[in-house]
Design an enzyme around this catalytic site. Structure first.
Site, short mmCIF file in Angstrom:
data_model
loop_
_atom_site.label_atom_id
_atom_site.label_comp_id
_atom_site.label_asym_id
_atom_site.label_seq_id
_atom_site.Cartn_x
_atom_site.Cartn_y
_atom_site.Cartn_z
CG ASP A 1 -7.33 3.38 -0.47
OD1 ASP A 1 -7.91 2.29 -0.33
OD2 ASP A 1 -7.25 4.21 0.46
CE LYS B 1 -4.49 1.07 0.46
NZ LYS B 1 -5.72 0.32 0.19
N1 LIG Z 1 -11.38 1.88 -4.19
C1 LIG Z 1 -11.25 0.59 -3.95
O1 LIG Z 1 -11.20 -0.23 -4.87
C2 LIG Z 1 -11.16 0.08 -2.57
C3 LIG Z 1 -11.35 0.90 -1.47
N2 LIG Z 1 -11.38 0.36 -0.23
C4 LIG Z 1 -11.60 1.20 0.95
O2 LIG Z 1 -12.87 1.83 0.85
C5 LIG Z 1 -12.88 3.08 1.55
C6 LIG Z 1 -13.35 4.17 0.61
O3 LIG Z 1 -12.47 4.24 -0.49
P1 LIG Z 1 -12.90 4.84 -1.91
O4 LIG Z 1 -14.37 4.80 -2.05
O5 LIG Z 1 -12.06 4.21 -2.92
O6 LIG Z 1 -12.39 6.33 -1.77
P2 LIG Z 1 -12.98 7.66 -2.39
O7 LIG Z 1 -11.90 8.66 -2.30
O8 LIG Z 1 -13.63 7.41 -3.68
O9 LIG Z 1 -14.11 8.00 -1.32
C7 LIG Z 1 -13.81 8.13 0.04
C8 LIG Z 1 -15.07 8.41 0.78
O10 LIG Z 1 -14.82 8.44 2.18
C9 LIG Z 1 -15.24 9.68 2.71
N3 LIG Z 1 -14.32 10.03 3.78
C10 LIG Z 1 -12.98 10.15 3.72
N4 LIG Z 1 -12.50 10.52 4.93
C11 LIG Z 1 -13.56 10.58 5.75
C12 LIG Z 1 -13.71 10.87 7.10
N5 LIG Z 1 -12.66 11.19 7.86
N6 LIG Z 1 -14.96 10.82 7.62
C13 LIG Z 1 -16.03 10.48 6.86
N7 LIG Z 1 -15.94 10.21 5.56
C14 LIG Z 1 -14.72 10.25 5.01
C15 LIG Z 1 -15.18 10.64 1.56
O11 LIG Z 1 -16.03 11.75 1.75
C16 LIG Z 1 -15.64 9.75 0.42
O12 LIG Z 1 -17.03 9.64 0.43
C17 LIG Z 1 -11.45 3.24 2.07
O13 LIG Z 1 -11.38 2.71 3.37
C18 LIG Z 1 -10.63 2.36 1.14
O14 LIG Z 1 -9.42 1.93 1.72
C19 LIG Z 1 -11.26 -0.97 -0.02
C20 LIG Z 1 -11.06 -1.83 -1.05
C21 LIG Z 1 -10.90 -1.35 -2.40
O1 LIG Z 2 -6.89 -2.75 -6.64
C1 LIG Z 2 -5.94 -2.61 -5.91
O2 LIG Z 2 -4.82 -3.01 -6.09
C2 LIG Z 2 -6.13 -1.79 -4.65
C3 LIG Z 2 -7.22 -2.23 -3.78
C4 LIG Z 2 -7.00 -1.72 -2.40
O3 LIG Z 2 -6.21 -0.83 -2.17
C5 LIG Z 2 -7.70 -2.35 -1.31
O4 LIG Z 2 -8.18 -3.47 -1.48
O5 LIG Z 2 -7.78 -1.76 -0.22
#
Ligand SMILES: NC(=O)C1=CN([C@@H]2O[C@H](COP(=O)(O)OP(=O)(O)OC[C@H]3O[C@@H](n4cnc5c(N)ncnc54)[C@H](O)[C@@H]3O)[C@@H](O)[C@H]2O)C=CC1
Ligand SMILES: O=C(O)CCC(=O)C(=O)O
Length: 446
Positions: free
Chosen positions: A166, A126
């Site tokens: 992410d 990461k």
């Molecule tokens: N994008 C992906 O493929 C993956 C993402 N994740 C996890 O999912 C979660 C969301 O990631 P994404 O949707 O990709 O990011 P993103 O950047 O698209 O969205 C992040 C979301 O979290 C909210 N957020 C961020 N900090 C916050 C806080 N302190 N309090 C409340 N809301 C907050 C933002 O407003 C936004 O709605 C993270 O924990 C990430 O590690 C897990 C697996 C894969």
């Molecule tokens: O698709 C990837 O390699 C990233 C996914 C990721 O960061 C996560 O699973 O939290």
């Protein structure tokens, strides 16, 4: 906690002082793994867990860039290469002001188990930066990404380490990062995933984490002979994971009541339908506005500075960020009849909240199992890049569904207790560990 667990955690705490998120993630895993390892002397004697808790490599670097006023800005960049026993390092990049070494080590540690659960040959890593994309111009985002990759390029590669998105890193940032990688190295390869489809991305990758989460929830519900139809669902976040989890819930007949951002949440008792979800996608992905605009536009409730967990529901999907759901929130959910919680975000529930769910026999799925769909389709993107070929939507979606079903089986295999309750946390930890541990044993003491 037994003596061996205490001894192990003492060692890890001393070595990683001042890294609370990393220690939280290791503690959660150690508590379910150490009793299992006690019955497997091979793992114990080879100190597999001690080695898994130590990154293979951490790279920390300066990212200097010029903002639109011509002023020099300095951020810190990181890449944590945690474990490469079963494949090249794989995991996302996070750009957010709360990024620290501790946060990225916890994420990289979780990623090792998650990637193993997918069944694909990917190690765990990461990275990211404390750069805050909020309020930055397109030009500033591009400048930052170019500067970040100008150092990162020497540590990554399509057979070495394959970053992706992410929080704060989506298709746009992956494009700028890839452009700079290509310019420096003169190679066009699959060094990043989450690319746009037109130049090597996989169909369904944008949707994969959210869709995969919902496929996993459907597997959990199957055990109760239930479906999503008519279920009331709370979603936190409004980013990539939240948007596509909401879309799949709506398409499968559930009623999505809430979405949120770091400033508050909206509560729409009529349910967010596909048309209203389009408004959120445009708001967040194009206009980059705040979720409050939804309440202003559709005339529903907006709760400033709050999280959605006080609303009555059947299912809760925390999809924003780590530690966003604490004990008091868990108690509210349980008292209001919520019986299924699945983590789209990484470690969104605090340890106390998780214990409350397990004590109340709530179906609780940790992120390393429930949100593995994103990295799984990244793995499929790597396969397509190696083949120099693109699969159709249906094929990728079918594979995603099969992977999520397999992960559910693994959780059941290792997590079902004598009373028939499935402890998904234990199941995911042990199931993810075994494959990595076997690979490490085969590869000797390294
Ligand atoms: N994008 C992906 O493929 C993956 C993402 N994740 C996890 O999912 C979660 C969301 O990631 P994404 O949707 O990709 O990011 P993103 O950047 O698209 O969205 C992040 C979301 O979290 C909210 N957020 C961020 N900090 C916050 C806080 N302190 N309090 C409340 N809301 C907050 C933002 O407003 C936004 O709605 C993270 O924990 C990430 O590690 C897990 C697996 C894969
Ligand atoms: O698709 C990837 O390699 C990233 C996914 C990721 O960061 C996560 O699973 O939290």
């Amino acid at each position: 906690m037994n003596q061996s667990t205490n001894r192990f955690l003492d060692l890890v705490s001393k070595r990683n002082a001042g890294e609370p998120e990393f220690l939280q993630a290791v503690t959660e895993v150690a508590e379910s793994l150490i009793p299992y390892i006690a019955s497997q002397p091979r793992y114990k004697n080879s100190k597999i867990l001690e080695r898994i808790a130590e990154p293979e490599r951490v790279v920390i670097f300066r990212v200097a860039w010029l903002d639109d006023k011509g002023e020099v800005q300095v951020n810190r960049g990181f890449r944590v290469q945690m474990n490469s026993a079963i494949g090249p390092y794989k995991g996302g990049l996070r750009f957010h002001p709360t990024v620290t070494l501790s946060v990225l080590k916890f994420l990289a540690f979780e990623q090792v188990f998650k990637n193993s659960l997918t069944g694909l040959p990917m190690g765990g890593g990461k990275g990211g930066s404390d750069f805050d994309p909020k309020g930055k111009s397109e030009n500033e985002i591009m400048k930052f990404c170019q500067s970040f990759m100008t150092e990162l390029y020497r540590h990554v590669g399509d057979d070495v380490d394959i970053p992706a998105g992410d929080i704060g890193v989506g298709k746009r940032e992956i494009g700028y990062l890839f452009g700079q990688y290509k310019r420096i190295t003169g190679t066009f390869n699959g060094v990043l995933t989450g690319k746009a489809f037109e130049w090597g991305g996989s169909l369904i990758r944008p949707e994969a984490t959210g869709y995969g989460l919902v496929y996993f929830v459907e597997e959990m519900l199957k055990d109760r002979e239930e479906t999503l139809v008519g279920k009331k669902v709370l979603i936190s976040g409004s980013g990539n994971v939240a948007q596509f989890a909401a879309e799949k819930c709506i398409n499968h007949g559930a009623k999505v009541l809430t979405m949120s951002d770091s400033e508050g949440f909206i509560y729409d008792p009529l349910g967010i339908d596909l048309e209203k979800l389009e408004f959120i996608k445009e708001l967040k992905n194009e206009r980059r506005g705040r979720i409050k605009a939804y309440a202003d536009h559709f005339g529903c409730e907006y709760h400033a500075g709050e999280k959605p967990w006080k609303i009555k529901c059947d299912i809760a999907l925390p999809n924003a960020t780590q530690n966003e759901l604490a004990l008091a929130d868990a108690e509210m959910l349980i008292n209001n009849g919520c019986y299924c919680v699945a983590e789209g975000a990484n470690m969104p529930c605090t340890p106390e909240a998780v214990a409350a769910f397990n004590n109340a026999r709530v179906l609780y799925a940790p992120g390393k199992a429930a949100n593995a769909g994103g990295v799984a389709v990244s793995g499929l993107e790597m396969s397509q890049n190696s083949l120099r070929y693109s699969w159709g939507r249906e094929k990728v979606d079918h594979k995603l569904k099969a992977i999520m079903t397999d992960i559910h089986h693994i959780c059941v295999k290792y997590g079902k207790d004598e009373q028939g309750h499935i402890n998904y946390e234990k199941g995911a930890n042990v199931g993810g560990f075994v494959k990595v541990a076997e690979a490490m044993l085969s590869q000797g003491v390294v």
